[in-house]
Design a protein around this motif. Structure first.
Motif, PDB file in Angstrom:
ATOM      1  N   PRO A 162       0.813  -1.219   0.000  1.00  0.00           N
ATOM      2  CA  PRO A 162       0.000   0.000   0.000  1.00  0.00           C
ATOM      3  C   PRO A 162       0.842   1.263   0.000  1.00  0.00           C
ATOM      4  CG  PRO A 162      -0.921  -1.601   1.513  1.00  0.00           C
ATOM      5  CD  PRO A 162       0.391  -2.158   1.048  1.00  0.00           C
ATOM      6  N   THR A 163       0.489   2.197  -0.875  1.00  0.00           N
ATOM      7  CA  THR A 163       1.242   3.428  -1.015  1.00  0.00           C
ATOM      8  C   THR A 163       0.802   4.483  -0.008  1.00  0.00           C
ATOM      9  OG1 THR A 163       1.780   5.242  -2.524  1.00  0.00           O
ATOM     10  CG2 THR A 163      -0.389   4.243  -2.769  1.00  0.00           C
ATOM     11  N   THR A 164       1.747   5.318   0.374  1.00  0.00           N
ATOM     12  CA  THR A 164       1.438   6.474   1.221  1.00  0.00           C
ATOM     13  C   THR A 164       1.780   7.774   0.494  1.00  0.00           C
ATOM     14  OG1 THR A 164       3.634   6.345   2.257  1.00  0.00           O
ATOM     15  CG2 THR A 164       1.824   5.206   3.381  1.00  0.00           C
ATOM     16  N   ALA A 165       2.285   7.649  -0.744  1.00  0.00           N
ATOM     17  CA  ALA A 165       2.635   8.835  -1.532  1.00  0.00           C
ATOM     18  C   ALA A 165       1.365   9.492  -2.069  1.00  0.00           C
ATOM     19  CB  ALA A 165       3.564   8.443  -2.680  1.00  0.00           C
ATOM     20  N   ARG A 166       1.381  10.819  -2.129  1.00  0.00           N
ATOM     21  CA  ARG A 166       0.204  11.538  -2.603  1.00  0.00           C
ATOM     22  C   ARG A 166       0.564  12.445  -3.769  1.00  0.00           C
ATOM     23  NH1 ARG A 166      -3.201  13.447   2.764  1.00  0.00           N
ATOM     24  NH2 ARG A 166      -3.161  11.442   3.852  1.00  0.00           N
ATOM     25  N   LEU A 167      -0.407  12.600  -4.666  1.00  0.00           N
ATOM     26  CA  LEU A 167      -0.248  13.509  -5.798  1.00  0.00           C
ATOM     27  C   LEU A 167      -0.567  14.937  -5.368  1.00  0.00           C
ATOM     28  CD1 LEU A 167      -1.883  11.670  -8.839  1.00  0.00           C
ATOM     29  CD2 LEU A 167       0.509  12.287  -8.580  1.00  0.00           C
ATOM     30  N   GLY A 180     -10.571   2.496   0.556  1.00  0.00           N
ATOM     31  CA  GLY A 180     -11.473   3.414  -0.114  1.00  0.00           C
ATOM     32  C   GLY A 180     -10.807   4.633  -0.715  1.00  0.00           C
ATOM     33  N   LYS A 181      -9.489   4.742  -0.597  1.00  0.00           N
ATOM     34  CA  LYS A 181      -8.804   5.909  -1.141  1.00  0.00           C
ATOM     35  C   LYS A 181      -8.573   5.756  -2.648  1.00  0.00           C
ATOM     36  CE  LYS A 181      -4.286   4.060   0.314  1.00  0.00           C
ATOM     37  NZ  LYS A 181      -3.237   4.186   1.333  1.00  0.00           N
ATOM     38  N   GLU A 182      -8.590   6.883  -3.343  1.00  0.00           N
ATOM     39  CA  GLU A 182      -8.322   6.877  -4.776  1.00  0.00           C
ATOM     40  C   GLU A 182      -6.821   6.833  -5.014  1.00  0.00           C
ATOM     41  OE1 GLU A 182     -10.096  10.188  -6.758  1.00  0.00           O
ATOM     42  OE2 GLU A 182     -12.028   9.177  -6.964  1.00  0.00           O
ATOM     43  N   ALA A 183      -6.408   6.062  -6.012  1.00  0.00           N
ATOM     44  CA  ALA A 183      -4.982   5.972  -6.342  1.00  0.00           C
ATOM     45  C   ALA A 183      -4.828   5.725  -7.831  1.00  0.00           C
ATOM     46  CB  ALA A 183      -4.315   4.858  -5.549  1.00  0.00           C
ATOM     47  N   SER A 184      -3.738   6.195  -8.375  1.00  0.00           N
ATOM     48  CA  SER A 184      -3.383   5.917  -9.762  1.00  0.00           C
ATOM     49  C   SER A 184      -1.881   5.654  -9.792  1.00  0.00           C
ATOM     50  CB  SER A 184      -3.753   7.084 -10.683  1.00  0.00           C
ATOM     51  OG  SER A 184      -3.120   8.273 -10.251  1.00  0.00           O
ATOM     52  N   THR A 185      -1.359   5.329 -10.973  1.00  0.00           N
ATOM     53  CA  THR A 185       0.050   4.961 -11.080  1.00  0.00           C
ATOM     54  C   THR A 185       0.863   6.065 -11.751  1.00  0.00           C
ATOM     55  OG1 THR A 185      -0.273   3.895 -13.226  1.00  0.00           O
ATOM     56  CG2 THR A 185      -0.576   2.529 -11.265  1.00  0.00           C
ATOM     57  N   ASP A 186       2.182   6.025 -11.495  1.00  0.00           N
ATOM     58  CA  ASP A 186       3.054   6.952 -12.217  1.00  0.00           C
ATOM     59  C   ASP A 186       3.461   6.313 -13.546  1.00  0.00           C
ATOM     60  OD1 ASP A 186       5.099   5.147 -11.710  1.00  0.00           O
ATOM     61  OD2 ASP A 186       6.206   6.446 -10.341  1.00  0.00           O
ATOM     62  N   THR A 187       4.361   6.970 -14.260  1.00  0.00           N
ATOM     63  CA  THR A 187       4.709   6.513 -15.613  1.00  0.00           C
ATOM     64  C   THR A 187       5.469   5.188 -15.628  1.00  0.00           C
ATOM     65  OG1 THR A 187       6.720   7.859 -15.535  1.00  0.00           O
ATOM     66  CG2 THR A 187       4.779   8.849 -16.543  1.00  0.00           C
ATOM     67  N   HIS A 188       5.922   4.727 -14.468  1.00  0.00           N
ATOM     68  CA  HIS A 188       6.700   3.490 -14.412  1.00  0.00           C
ATOM     69  C   HIS A 188       5.858   2.265 -14.076  1.00  0.00           C
ATOM     70  CE1 HIS A 188      10.150   6.035 -14.809  1.00  0.00           C
ATOM     71  NE2 HIS A 188       9.906   6.652 -13.672  1.00  0.00           N
ATOM     72  N   VAL A 189       4.563   2.441 -13.881  1.00  0.00           N
ATOM     73  CA  VAL A 189       3.687   1.322 -13.525  1.00  0.00           C
ATOM     74  C   VAL A 189       2.462   1.339 -14.440  1.00  0.00           C
ATOM     75  CG1 VAL A 189       2.276   0.246 -11.729  1.00  0.00           C
ATOM     76  CG2 VAL A 189       4.430   1.370 -11.122  1.00  0.00           C
ATOM     77  N   ALA A 190       2.166   0.170 -15.027  1.00  0.00           N
ATOM     78  CA  ALA A 190       0.998   0.045 -15.902  1.00  0.00           C
ATOM     79  C   ALA A 190      -0.148  -0.645 -15.162  1.00  0.00           C
ATOM     80  CB  ALA A 190       1.345  -0.748 -17.156  1.00  0.00           C
ATOM     81  N   ILE A 191      -1.364  -0.327 -15.599  1.00  0.00           N
ATOM     82  CA  ILE A 191      -2.568  -0.980 -15.092  1.00  0.00           C
ATOM     83  C   ILE A 191      -3.129  -1.858 -16.205  1.00  0.00           C
ATOM     84  CG2 ILE A 191      -4.937  -0.651 -14.281  1.00  0.00           C
ATOM     85  CD1 ILE A 191      -4.063   2.088 -13.200  1.00  0.00           C
ATOM     86  N   ALA A 192      -3.370  -3.133 -15.902  1.00  0.00           N
ATOM     87  CA  ALA A 192      -4.035  -4.042 -16.845  1.00  0.00           C
ATOM     88  C   ALA A 192      -5.365  -4.450 -16.218  1.00  0.00           C
ATOM     89  CB  ALA A 192      -3.165  -5.261 -17.131  1.00  0.00           C
ATOM     90  N   ARG A 193      -6.459  -3.975 -16.809  1.00  0.00           N
ATOM     91  CA  ARG A 193      -7.787  -4.247 -16.269  1.00  0.00           C
ATOM     92  C   ARG A 193      -8.510  -5.205 -17.208  1.00  0.00           C
ATOM     93  NH1 ARG A 193      -9.925   1.016 -15.458  1.00  0.00           N
ATOM     94  NH2 ARG A 193      -8.614   0.918 -13.587  1.00  0.00           N
TER      95      ARG A 193
END
Length: 401
Positions: A237-242, A282-295
Motif C-alpha cells: 500500500p502506497t502512502t505517496a500523494r499527488l 477506499g482511497k483513490e490511487a493511480s500509477t506513475d509513468t513506471h507502472v501500468a494498469i491491466a484491467r
C-alpha cells in the motif's frame, strides 16, 4: 578461556606502497572494499586518462586493505587472488602481513567481526558522514594474537563451521527453488508455447491497459503507486500523494480498481514485477509513468486469471522478453530498461472458458500456498542461519572455539 596477548596491528602488518605511475593509454584494474566484512573486489578497469591520480599502488594477494572513509562500516579485507594486481588509490591504504606472527586467514576472519568494526569506528574522524581513519591510527588498533599453531587450529575450526552454515543455507534455498520450479513446470503445462498459437492479445482481453502519468508530490487525497509498491506477487500500500493540480487531471479509468494487475515497467531490477491491487481503504490511487494498469475485460478473462498468467513463468517470459534497454545509461554502470504499452498490447494471452480459468487459478493457488507454507516454516531457521556466522566469529576471537 585462554588469556591471549593483544597487540597493535603495527606489530603484525606494515604499510606498503607498490607505486606505479598513471599514464593515459594504459589500463588499470581498480579495487574496492565492501562494507561489513564483505571483502575486496575488482571494481572496473579504467584508462589512465580517467583518473586525476598521478600514481596508484598495486595490491597483492594476502595484503590487508582498508577504505579510509568507510572503515567504520567494516570496509576492511584481506585481498584474495581475484584482486591480485589491482591498483588502489590513496583512499585504500594497504598493509603487508607478517606471516611469521599472524596468518592472513586469522586477519581475514577478524575483519568480519563487530568488535573490530567498533574499534575502527572509534578512530574514524570527519564530517558529513565521511569519517576517515588515518593509517597511523588504524595501526594502533589492538587485536588478539594467540600463537600460530592456535591460530591455525581456530581458523580450521571456523572454516569448518562456516562451511556447514553455507551448506545448510544452500540446502534451504535449493528446497525453495525446487518447489518454485514445480509451480513453474505446472504453469508451463497449462500455458505451453502451443497454447499461445492464435491466442488473443493482452489488448484484446483488457478494457484498460496503460501506464500512468507524470507525477508531482503533494498533499491531495489522491494517492500514487510507484514501482516500489509493486513487489512480485504483493502490492505494498502506497502512502505517496499527488499534488492537487496533477490529481485533478487523472482520468476516471486511470484510477486503480480492486483486481487490477499492476505491472512494473521500468527501474533497475524490478521490470516485469506484477501485483494485484487490493486495497479496502477506499482511497483513490493511480500509477506513475513506471507502472501500468491491466484491467480485464468482463466476461473474457477474470482478474485472478489474468494476474496468475502474468505472474507465472510464461507471462513473465512474455513481459521480460519485450524490455528495451537504455544503453547510454548502461555505460555508466547500470542499465535502465522499460516496457512500453505498445509492446505489452501484443502479449498473447491464452483464454479458456471462465470455468477453466477459475479451475486453473484454484490449482495454482493451492500450489503457491504449499510453497509459502514451507517458506514460512523455514523463516525462523533462515534467521538463525544468518546469525550464526557472526556468532561463530565472536566465539572464535573470544577463545571459545
Amino acid at each position: 578461556m585462554p588469556e591471549w596477548v593483544r597487540v597493535p596491528l603495527s606489530e603484525v602488518v606494515t604499510p606498503v606502497q607498490r607505486v606505479v605511475e598513471v599514464r593515459p593509454g594504459s589500463a588499470y584494474r581498480t579495487i574496492g572494499v565492501r562494507w561489513w566484512g564483505g571483502g575486496a573486489y575488482e571494481r572496473q578497469t579504467i584508462d589512465g586518462s580517467q583518473t586525476a591520480a598521478r600514481t596508484l599502488s598495486i595490491v597483492h594477494e594476502n595484503d590487508l586493505i582498508i577504505n579510509k572513509i568507510w572503515v567504520r562500516h567494516g570496509s576492511t579485507a584481506i585481498a584474495g587472488p581475484d584482486v591480485h594486481g589491482c591498483a588502489a588509490s590513496n583512499e585504500f591504504p594497504t598493509f603487508e602481513v607478517n606471516r611469521d606472527k599472524v596468518l592472513p586467514e586469522w586477519l581475514h576472519y577478524l575483519t568480519q567481526t563487530k568488535d573490530f568494526w567498533a574499534r575502527c569506528d572509534a578512530f574514524s574522524q570527519g564530517t558529513s558522514g565521511k569519517n576517515r581513519i588515518k593509517p597511523a591510527q588504524f595501526l594502533t588498533i589492538d587485536i588478539p594474537l594467540p600463537p600460530l599453531p592456535e591460530q591455525q587450529r581456530i581458523v580450521a575450526r571456523v572454516k569448518g563451521l562456516l562451511a556447514k552454515v553455507e551448506e545448510a543455507q544452500r540446502l534451504r534455498q535449493e528446497t525453495l527453488t525446487q518447489l518454485n520450479d514445480l509451480v513453474a513446470a505446472e504453469e508451463r503445462k497449462i500455458w505451453s508455447d502451443d497454447a499461445l498459437t492464435h491466442a488473443p492479445s493482452l489488448e484484446e482481453v483488457t478494457e484498460y491497459l496503460s501506464r500512468g502519468r507524470q507525477s508531482a508530490q503533494g498533499e491531495s487525497q489522491h494517492y500514487l503507486i510507484k514501482t516500489q509498491h509493486v513487489q512480485m506477487g504483493q502490492y505494498v500500500p502506497t502512502t505517496a500523494r499527488l499534488s492537487p493540480d496533477v490529481a485533478s487531471k487523472v482520468k476516471p479509468e486511470a484510477i486503480v480498481r480492486t483486481g487490477d494487475t499492476l505491472i512494473a515497467c521500468s527501474a533497475a531490477g524490478c521490470l516485469g514485477r506484477v501485483a494485484q491491487y487490493t486495497d479496502n481503504s477506499g482511497k483513490e490511487a493511480s500509477t506513475d509513468t513506471h507502472v501500468a494498469i491491466a484491467r480485464p475485460r468482463a466476461g473474457v478473462v477474470t482478474s485472478d486469471y489474468l494476474y496468475a498468467y502474468l505472474r507465472g513463468a510464461q507471462g513473465q517470459h512474455q513481459l521480460r522478453s519485450r524490455e528495451r534497454g537504455d544503453w547510454q545509461r548502461e555505460k555508466v554502470g547500470f542499465r535502465l530498461t522499460e516496457l512500453n504499452v505498445a509492446d505489452m498490447r501484443r502479449i498473447p494471452i491464452p483464454v479458456p472458458s471462465i470455468a477453466e480459468q477459475e479451475e486453473i487459478v484454484k490449482t495454482l493457488l493451492e500450489l503457491r500456498r504449499k510453497v509459502e507454507a514451507v517458506d514460512k516454516a523455514q523463516e525462523e531457521t533462515a534467521a538463525q542461519l544468518q546469525a550464526l556466522p557472526s556468532s561463530i566469529l565472536a566465539q572464535a576471537f573470544a577463545g571459545a572455539l
